[in-house]
Design a protein around this motif. Structure first.
Motif, PDB file in Angstrom:
ATOM      1  N   ILE A   1       0.852  -1.203   0.000  1.00  0.00           N
ATOM      2  CA  ILE A   1       0.000   0.000   0.000  1.00  0.00           C
ATOM      3  C   ILE A   1       0.882   1.245   0.000  1.00  0.00           C
ATOM      4  N   ALA A   2       1.927   1.222   0.828  1.00  0.00           N
ATOM      5  CA  ALA A   2       2.810   2.389   0.939  1.00  0.00           C
ATOM      6  C   ALA A   2       3.497   2.683  -0.397  1.00  0.00           C
ATOM      7  N   GLU A   3       3.995   1.627  -1.048  1.00  0.00           N
ATOM      8  CA  GLU A   3       4.689   1.831  -2.339  1.00  0.00           C
ATOM      9  C   GLU A   3       3.744   2.435  -3.360  1.00  0.00           C
ATOM     10  N   GLU A   4       2.521   1.904  -3.402  1.00  0.00           N
ATOM     11  CA  GLU A   4       1.545   2.404  -4.383  1.00  0.00           C
ATOM     12  C   GLU A   4       1.257   3.895  -4.173  1.00  0.00           C
ATOM     13  N   PHE A   5       1.099   4.300  -2.924  1.00  0.00           N
ATOM     14  CA  PHE A   5       0.639   5.680  -2.687  1.00  0.00           C
ATOM     15  C   PHE A   5       1.778   6.673  -2.435  1.00  0.00           C
ATOM     16  N   ASN A   6       2.976   6.181  -2.093  1.00  0.00           N
ATOM     17  CA  ASN A   6       4.101   7.119  -1.879  1.00  0.00           C
ATOM     18  C   ASN A   6       4.882   7.368  -3.170  1.00  0.00           C
ATOM     19  N   LYS A   7       4.580   6.539  -4.203  1.00  0.00           N
ATOM     20  CA  LYS A   7       5.356   6.610  -5.455  1.00  0.00           C
ATOM     21  C   LYS A   7       5.359   8.032  -6.031  1.00  0.00           C
ATOM     22  N   GLY A   8       6.552   8.549  -6.282  1.00  0.00           N
ATOM     23  CA  GLY A   8       6.685   9.854  -6.938  1.00  0.00           C
ATOM     24  C   GLY A   8       6.457  11.058  -6.041  1.00  0.00           C
ATOM     25  N   LEU A   9       6.146  10.792  -4.738  1.00  0.00           N
ATOM     26  CA  LEU A   9       5.883  11.937  -3.840  1.00  0.00           C
ATOM     27  C   LEU A   9       7.172  12.373  -3.147  1.00  0.00           C
ATOM     28  N   LYS A  10       7.343  13.703  -2.976  1.00  0.00           N
ATOM     29  CA  LYS A  10       8.511  14.198  -2.236  1.00  0.00           C
ATOM     30  C   LYS A  10       8.336  13.937  -0.750  1.00  0.00           C
ATOM     31  N   LYS A  11       7.084  14.143  -0.292  1.00  0.00           N
ATOM     32  CA  LYS A  11       6.771  13.925   1.132  1.00  0.00           C
ATOM     33  C   LYS A  11       5.839  12.728   1.239  1.00  0.00           C
TER      34      LYS A  11
END
Ligand SMILES: NC(=O)c1ccc[n+]([C@@H]2O[C@H](COP(=O)([O-])OP(=O)(O)OC[C@H]3O[C@@H](n4cnc5c(N)ncnc54)[C@H](OP(=O)(O)O)[C@@H]3O)[C@@H](O)[C@H]2O)c1
Length: 247
Positions: free
Chosen positions: A42-52
């Motif tokens: 879940i974390a990989e899917e939603f943190n992808k490409g985010l700075k924060k």
């Protein structure tokens, strides 16, 4: 404004779907459970490409009650605050009709009820101080009555219901919402292969109903709502009839 949310029991089923729905809306979420691989997905899917980061993960077994306060503090610090907390962790042990198994009973009470107390107490204290916040407990219609099928599951959910009611009575005067959620049958790992289910809805649909009720300031819901009729009937059946039934 983006909310900061903790969800305990977010590696699958209802908790995972609540996390995904909130993340899609732009909220910042800490997800807690034992299966780290599922949390990381879940974390990989939603943190992808985010700075924060928008997802933080905590691998934790809720029966390690003594760690809850420290992990709660860590989650609040990492997210920079807290607006809502969901407790979705739960197990449903298979109990045979002639089985009386104290080990299973203790495990069920520990995860379904005491783990909730361990996580929601720090949240209650935090929200009381801030005079703001929302506490959501995923209970079950199974807590409405003691039934033949699974005594400790029924008891664990009844305990959770009463605990949440007490929290609500303590905290509503500070403007804090406490929501008790009683699902019927939801299609998740917990109910895989279960026979005799009806009115089954997906975990995603359940998550959407629960989030809407949270946003609307509700205090008690059945999911979906038609289970309220079943709950009412079950509660009204006199004991001398109820003890002859197999439900
Ligand atoms: N499905 C239904 O029909 C239904 C009906 C009524 C109520 N409910 C309630 O809804 C809640 C969510 O269940 P679900 O249907 O979504 O089933 P699920 O997919 O099996 O989810 C259960 C969650 O609880 C977590 N959990 C179990 N033991 C834990 C432990 N020792 N420490 C930390 N987390 C633990 C699991 O994570 P890990 O295994 O990764 O730790 C998982 O994230 C439960 O409280 C359940 O009683 C479900």
């Amino acid at each position: 404004m983006n909310k900061k949310v903790i969800i305990i029991g977010a590696s699958s089923g209802i908790g995972a779907e609540i996390a995904k729905e909130l993340l899609v809306s732009g909220d910042i979420v800490t997800i807690v459970a034992r299966r780290e691989k599922e949390l990381k997905k879940i974390a990989e899917e939603f943190n992808k490409g985010l700075k924060k980061k928008s997802v933080f993960t905590i691998r934790h077994d809720v029966t390690e009650f003594g760690r809850a306060q420290t992990l709660f503090d860590r989650a609040v610090k990492e997210m920079g605050g807290l607006d809502e907390i969901y407790y979705a962790s739960g197990i449903l042990e298979k109990i045979e009709p002639d089985e009386f198994n104290t080990e299973k009973d203790i495990r069920t009470l520990n995860i379904n009820a005491l783990g909730a107390f361990a996580w929601l107490n720090p949240a209650a204290a935090y929200f009381q101080k801030k005079q703001k916040g929302k506490i959501i407990g995923i209970s079950s219609i199974a807590g409405d009555r003691g039934r033949v099928g699974n005594p400790s599951y029924n008891t664990s959910k009844a305990a959770l219901n009463t605990y949440l009611e007490s929290l609500r009575n303590r905290l509503s005067r500070y403007g804090i919402q406490v929501l008790t959620v009683k699902p019927g049958f939801i299609d998740t790992e917990m109910t895989k292969g279960m026979k005799g289910m009806f009115w089954v809805i997906s975990a995603k649909d359940a998550a959407r109903i629960i989030i809407r009720a949270t946003d609307n300031g509700q205090e008690n819901i059945y999911v979906p709502a038609r289970w309220a009729i079943v709950g009412l009937i079950i509660k009204c059946i006199p004991s001398f009839i109820f003890k002859k039934l197999t439900i």
